[in-house]
Design a protein around this motif. Structure first.
Motif, PDB file in Angstrom:
ATOM      1  N   CYS A 225     -35.563 -35.397   1.165  1.00  0.00           N
ATOM      2  CA  CYS A 225     -35.245 -35.786   2.546  1.00  0.00           C
ATOM      3  C   CYS A 225     -33.740 -35.662   2.759  1.00  0.00           C
ATOM      4  CB  CYS A 225     -35.706 -37.219   2.808  1.00  0.00           C
ATOM      5  SG  CYS A 225     -35.243 -37.843   4.443  1.00  0.00           S
ATOM      6  N   LEU A 226     -33.341 -34.828   3.717  1.00  0.00           N
ATOM      7  CA  LEU A 226     -31.927 -34.574   3.982  1.00  0.00           C
ATOM      8  C   LEU A 226     -31.495 -35.224   5.292  1.00  0.00           C
ATOM      9  CD1 LEU A 226     -31.758 -30.726   3.219  1.00  0.00           C
ATOM     10  CD2 LEU A 226     -31.631 -32.620   1.596  1.00  0.00           C
ATOM     11  N   THR A 227     -30.362 -35.921   5.263  1.00  0.00           N
ATOM     12  CA  THR A 227     -29.707 -36.375   6.486  1.00  0.00           C
ATOM     13  C   THR A 227     -28.220 -36.061   6.358  1.00  0.00           C
ATOM     14  OG1 THR A 227     -29.129 -38.617   5.733  1.00  0.00           O
ATOM     15  CG2 THR A 227     -31.343 -38.306   6.631  1.00  0.00           C
ATOM     16  N   GLU A 228     -27.564 -35.839   7.483  1.00  0.00           N
ATOM     17  CA  GLU A 228     -26.130 -35.531   7.512  1.00  0.00           C
ATOM     18  C   GLU A 228     -25.779 -34.322   6.647  1.00  0.00           C
ATOM     19  OE1 GLU A 228     -23.692 -38.937   6.723  1.00  0.00           O
ATOM     20  OE2 GLU A 228     -24.921 -40.284   7.934  1.00  0.00           O
ATOM     21  N   VAL A 229     -26.679 -33.350   6.596  1.00  0.00           N
ATOM     22  CA  VAL A 229     -26.479 -32.151   5.782  1.00  0.00           C
ATOM     23  C   VAL A 229     -26.243 -30.958   6.708  1.00  0.00           C
ATOM     24  CG1 VAL A 229     -27.588 -30.551   4.167  1.00  0.00           C
ATOM     25  CG2 VAL A 229     -27.838 -33.026   3.852  1.00  0.00           C
TER      26      VAL A 229
ATOM     27  N   PHE B  28     -40.713 -31.309   2.118  1.00  0.00           N
ATOM     28  CA  PHE B  28     -39.339 -31.292   2.646  1.00  0.00           C
ATOM     29  C   PHE B  28     -39.267 -32.007   3.990  1.00  0.00           C
ATOM     30  CE2 PHE B  28     -36.245 -29.425   5.534  1.00  0.00           C
ATOM     31  CZ  PHE B  28     -35.067 -29.478   4.803  1.00  0.00           C
ATOM     32  N   PHE B  29     -38.237 -32.844   4.116  1.00  0.00           N
ATOM     33  CA  PHE B  29     -37.950 -33.517   5.384  1.00  0.00           C
ATOM     34  C   PHE B  29     -36.450 -33.431   5.666  1.00  0.00           C
ATOM     35  CE2 PHE B  29     -41.738 -35.577   3.798  1.00  0.00           C
ATOM     36  CZ  PHE B  29     -42.531 -35.761   4.918  1.00  0.00           C
TER      37      PHE B  29
ATOM     38  N   PHE C 212     -37.754 -33.631  10.957  1.00  0.00           N
ATOM     39  CA  PHE C 212     -38.526 -32.392  10.797  1.00  0.00           C
ATOM     40  C   PHE C 212     -39.231 -32.440   9.453  1.00  0.00           C
ATOM     41  CE2 PHE C 212     -38.741 -28.310   8.621  1.00  0.00           C
ATOM     42  CZ  PHE C 212     -39.504 -27.546   9.498  1.00  0.00           C
ATOM     43  N   ALA C 213     -40.446 -31.901   9.403  1.00  0.00           N
ATOM     44  CA  ALA C 213     -41.214 -31.876   8.161  1.00  0.00           C
ATOM     45  C   ALA C 213     -41.733 -30.472   7.870  1.00  0.00           C
ATOM     46  CB  ALA C 213     -42.390 -32.842   8.234  1.00  0.00           C
TER      47      ALA C 213
END
Length: 346
Positions: free
Chosen positions: A127-131, A150-151, A163-164
């Motif tokens: 899970c990715l944030t701020e990428v 993947f998220f 998003f998934a």
């Protein structure tokens, strides 16, 4: 990928009793074997971390090379002012591990851009944030080719999304098989065609296995929006294009937008550019949107993070239909929608 299912201990059974009653023992067993990576431990990710750890995954790794700053104080629920200047992932450990001692919690302070492809293959869910945009595309392709769920997601002021890409995803869902009728004495009503107003009805439910197909993040960006009718556009969300605008802004400036007039003007220029490239009217995104896409707002993080955490749990447990493939939350209209943005599969 996920290890062979192991038996639930008596301690875990007591701890997860409510969840087991909700989605079943088999789903909980699958969940407790999942190894999850969460990147970018800001306001949104802290909500995701909390929800996933409480649900009872096997292991959770928090990766972040940034330090705790003043901007984290209004949205990141795992750090305090005493953590200012410390690495965000490391500082979040103290409040994360006590949430669930049965989960192995670890942190990683290396920049995500320095991580080789094989690093991501150690996990079942990423899970990715701020990428940054390019890294999201790169890591999604790694996960997709390796069968890893993947998220990604982010919060920009009043706007949030996730998003998934679960590839070919198997899950089970409840469906009504038939309706069982009971008379006033509690006995099955087999002969009467209708019941007294005080009679009871009960639905017999069964679990049905379903497979759903997801497209990649890169593929979702190639959808031809000119083929969508006016009605479909009204049912969609302009946040999809705001994501593109913010990505372009960060690419040009190397930072997130602020309330400065210069930044506001640049955001509007990029809005026009993005919508023109997609054959969408410039009026689709409101003229005043630059005032509402600054920083991470705690309520938006809580709602978007709740949905994102829920989707990770559903993916790991393989229970119930996942959102395919975008979820958007608009804090201005207090509305959230799920939209499948993907060109037709060949």
């Amino acid at each position: 990928m996920m290890e062979k299912e192991a038996d639930i201990t008596a301690e875990e059974f007591a701890q997860y009793d409510r969840q087991i009653r909700l989605w079943g023992l088999d789903a909980q067993k699958r969940l407790r074997q999942a190894k999850v990576l969460v990147v970018g431990i800001g306001g949104l990710a802290s909500e995701v971390v909390k929800n996933v750890v409480l649900a009872g995954v096997k292991a959770l790794t928090m990766l972040d090379d940034k330090v705790v700053s003043e901007s984290d104080m209004g949205s990141q629920l795992l750090v305090t002012h005493l953590d200012m200047g410390k690495n965000r992932a490391e500082a979040s450990m103290a409040r994360t591990q006590p949430l669930n001692p049965n989960v192995i919690v670890s942190c990683d302070k290396m920049p995500i851009s320095d991580k080789p492809d094989d690093f991501f293959r150690e996990f079942d869910i990423v899970c990715l944030t701020e990428v940054p945009f390019e890294e999201r595309i790169r890591i999604n392709l790694i996960c997709r080719s390796s069968g890893i769920k993947f998220f990604c997601g982010d919060v920009f002021g009043f706007y949030g999304y996730c998003f998934a890409d679960l590839g070919m995803h198997d899950f089970v869902r409840e469906e009504v098989k038939k309706e069982i009728k009971y008379d006033l004495d509690g006995e099955p009503e087999a002969k009467k065609s209708k019941l007294d107003e005080k009679g009871k009805k009960e639905e017999e439910k069964i679990l049905v296995k379903v497979t759903d197909e997801f497209c990649s993040l890169e593929e979702s960006l190639t959808e031809d929006w000119s083929t969508r009718s006016r009605r479909m556009m009204r049912q969609s969300s302009y946040i999809f294009f705001i994501i593109k605008v913010i990505d372009k802004f960060k690419e040009k400036t190397g930072r997130s937008p602020t309330f400065g007039k210069e930044d506001q003007n640049l955001l509007l220029e990029l809005r026009n550019e993005v919508l023109k490239d997609s054959n969408v009217s410039e009026t689709y995104i409101p003229e005043e949107f630059p005032q509402f896409c600054i920083s991470e707002l705690n309520p938006i993080c809580a709602i978007t993070g709740g949905v994102l955490g829920q989707e990770i749990i559903k993916a790991a447990s393989q229970r119930d239909a996942p959102h395919n493939n975008y979820f958007f939350y608009n804090g201005r209209s207090h509305a959230g929608i799920v939209d499948q943005i993907c060109p037709p599969f060949k």
